[in-house]
Scaffold this active site. Structure first.
Site, PDB file in Angstrom:
ATOM      1  CB  CYS A  58      -0.947  -0.061   1.229  1.00 42.57           C
ATOM      2  SG  CYS A  58      -1.950  -1.430   1.362  1.00 42.57           S
ATOM      3  CG  ASP A  90      -5.169  -3.573   8.894  1.00 43.23           C
ATOM      4  OD1 ASP A  90      -4.293  -3.225   9.639  1.00 43.23           O
ATOM      5  OD2 ASP A  90      -6.095  -2.893   8.419  1.00 43.23           O
ATOM      6  CG  ASP A 132      -7.116  -0.638   5.588  1.00 41.43           C
ATOM      7  OD1 ASP A 132      -6.996  -0.467   4.602  1.00 41.43           O
ATOM      8  OD2 ASP A 132      -7.768  -1.629   5.990  1.00 41.43           O
ATOM      9  CE  LYS A 133      -7.356   0.102  11.013  1.00 46.23           C
ATOM     10  NZ  LYS A 133      -7.289  -0.999   9.721  1.00 46.23           N
ATOM     11  CB  CYS A 203      -6.536  -3.949  -0.480  1.00 45.79           C
ATOM     12  SG  CYS A 203      -5.465  -4.629   0.788  1.00 45.79           S
ATOM     13  CD  GLU A 453      -9.108  -4.761   9.489  1.00 46.12           C
ATOM     14  OE1 GLU A 453      -8.703  -5.495   8.880  1.00 46.12           O
ATOM     15  OE2 GLU A 453      -9.394  -3.474   9.150  1.00 46.12           O
ATOM     16  CB  SER A 479     -10.812  -6.902   6.483  1.00 49.54           C
ATOM     17  OG  SER A 479     -10.238  -6.317   5.133  1.00 49.54           O
TER      18      SER A 479
END
Length: 563
Positions: A58, A90, A132-133, A203, A453, A479
């Site tokens: 990512c 993740d 994500d975070k 993703c 998750e 997720s």
């Protein structure tokens, strides 16, 4: 645009205290050591928070994007200061003890960006992020600091190809479940593994990263049209350079995050997430960002808006397509324009470029293709992709991604697991049957801690062919790639004595999405009796970042924020 040193120094709203005046000679001597000259001392200082990291695809490419932001800032007579902060993957830590650190990283990211910008007197902030975070952490820090800020997304990964079909990380987690049931061979599993993630980028489906990137664009905190560009596309470099240049105008006009991140902006973000079948994690993250922006937003708002927002995309995990398909279909702006036409966006909400949402969408002429993106008359559903459930099992709420499941009602016996790993082993060992309700508890914000998750578990359920006949309930979370009857964020959590901690094997649990009810069939008297005999568990961690987090974190129904 200001051109002389005196005019430039007027834009040093924060950094003047660092670099101007005789008493700042020691500081200037250090700034000269990193390459600044006399003229630079008079220019505004802008932080470039670069979340590049080799630990995840990512973020592996972000430095080249951050470098373009720096070029844009230099070109616009601003001085960039790039610094790094953490990210975690993740997808790599999923199903391990390390996954408990995922949501914790959101707070660390927010704290670290705030700390650098506050301490060094930065006038503005550009964050380059992708996983994500990263994004909610960045937005939380922007809201706290309230200095002119821009978010730049690193873009999504392209799908891989296996047997002439597009696949991604979601398929890999489900393949593990299929392998456990001997539905695919080990060779097939490894061959999929080799091609599922073909390169850099977040993703690919409407998982958490793309959900949050889209929400940030709808909120007005990134450049229009930027959130759907694939990571490998050079348009990202042009966006980055433009963001750097644009910061100067924000400094001149005094446009700050809280001018943009209003209640209307959050409603726009909610609408977009719901219309695109976005991740359940958006509930946690938007609640957390709103708290930092001092905007009133509750978990019930998600359900209110979901009931009146159409579902307008066919994106994975519940659909067929991924973010690169959205880009080819015109991008997130096509969805926003359709919502605006339907009277479902606040068109007058301001954005970072000083224009309103409606003004930014005036030039968007592409219509929904009715394949990846649908018009409102042809919506996949008249209601949005998320629902908030309540009942005696979740008095403070729980979240389900209705866009990812065909289950509307369910009644079945509970199979209770005190932790994610035990449940995963039960599923892969064939101990879960059609009709069961898998309950995973003590995985909430405090109990895990970190609310890990459950993609390994939900992927195993789908891979084992149980996705249409079982439901999973947890005080942990999922997720963005999760699909099936998966209910998370159950609050209050088990660790604080919530009802999910009082369920026993064999208790009958009922779900009704239409009425938004999640109940366990026991009397109030029996529930109270169990509560009286319940005792708190010892914390899983007594020192370090996880122990600190567990002591400070709030309920999932409030965004799992620390204070």
């Amino acid at each position: 645009m200001a051109t002389n040193a005196k005019d430039l120094s007027l834009l040093k709203h924060k950094s003047g205290i660092v670099s101007l005046g005789p008493d700042r000679a020691p500081a200037r001597s250090m700034l000269r050591a990193v390459g600044l000259n006399d003229d630079d001392m008079e220019k505004p200082f802008v932080a470039v928070s670069n979340l590049a990291s080799d630990v995840t695809p990512c973020n592996v490419h972000l430095t080249r994007i951050a470098d373009k932001v720096k070029e844009g800032l230099w070109d616009a007579k601003s001085v960039p200061f790039m610094f790094g902060t953490i990210t975690i993957s993740d997808g790599i830590s999923m199903g391990t003890e390390g996954m408990k650190g995922s949501l914790v990283s959101r707070e660390v990211i927010a704290d670290s960006i705030e700390t650098v910008c506050f301490t060094e007197g930065m006038d503005g902030l550009v964050v380059v992020a992708a996983c994500d975070k990263n994004m909610p952490g960045a937005m939380m820090s922007m809201a706290r600091l309230n200095i002119p800020s821009i978010f730049v997304y690193g873009g999504a990964i392209l799908p891989g190809k296996y047997m002439e079909k597009d696949i991604n990380i979601q398929d890999m987690f489900e393949a593990v479940g299929a392998y456990s049931k001997k539905q695919i061979t080990y060779e097939e599993l490894i061959n999929m593994e080799r091609v599922a993630c073909p390169g850099e980028g977040a993703c690919s489906g409407m998982f958490t990263a793309n959900t949050m990137a889209s929400a940030i664009e709808a909120m007005g905190m990134s450049l229009p049209g930027a959130s759907s560009i694939p990571a490998v596309d050079d348009r990202n470099l042009a966006v980055a350079h433009e963001a750097g240049q644009h910061m100067y105008a924000m400094l001149e006009k005094g446009i700050k995050p809280r001018d943009i991140m209003t209640r209307d902006a959050f409603e726009n973000a909610l609408r977009l997430v719901l219309s695109m079948g976005g991740s359940t994690n958006a509930v946690l993250h938007l609640l957390a960002i709103a708290r930092e922006a001092e905007v009133e937003l509750t978990i019930d708002d998600f359900d209110k808006f979901s009931r009146e927002t159409p579902y307008l995309t066919d994106l994975r995990p519940g659909g067929k397509y991924v973010m690169s398909d959205v880009d080819r279909s015109g991008g997130v702006q096509v969805v926003m324009k359709e919502l605006l036409r339907g009277g479902l966006l606040h068109g007058d909400a301001m954005t970072i470029n000083g224009k309103s949402i409606a003004e930014n969408l005036e030039s968007v002429e592409t219509l929904p293709d009715e394949r990846v993106i649908f018009s409102i008359p042809n919506a996949k559903s008249t209601t949005g992709g998320l629902a908030i459930l309540k009942g005696n099992l979740a008095p403070d709420g729980a979240v389900i991604k209705v866009a990812g499941t065909s289950i509307k009602k369910h009644e079945g016996p509970a199979k209770v697991f005190d932790g994610e790993r035990l449940a995963f082993e039960a599923i892969t060992n064939g101990e879960i049957e059609h009709g069961d309700v898998v309950v995973i508890r003590y995985e909430g914000p405090k109990g895990g801690p970190g609310m890990q998750e459950m993609l390994a578990v939900t992927g195993a359920i789908m891979g084992a062919g149980l996705g249409d006949s079982t439901i999973l309930i947890t005080d942990g979370r999922f997720s963005g790639a999760t699909r099936g009857g998966s209910i998370g964020h159950v609050a209050p959590e088990a660790a604080v004595g919530g009802p999910i901690g009082l369920i026993q094997n064999g208790d009958i649990i009922t779900l009704d999405i239409e009425t938004r009810l999640l109940n366990v069939k026991i009397s109030d008297e029996e529930m109270e009796k169990r509560k009286e005999s319940w005792t708190p568990r010892k914390p899983n961690y007594t020192r370090g970042v996880l122990a600190k987090y567990a002591k400070l974190v709030s309920s999932a129904s409030e965004g799992a924020v620390t204070s």
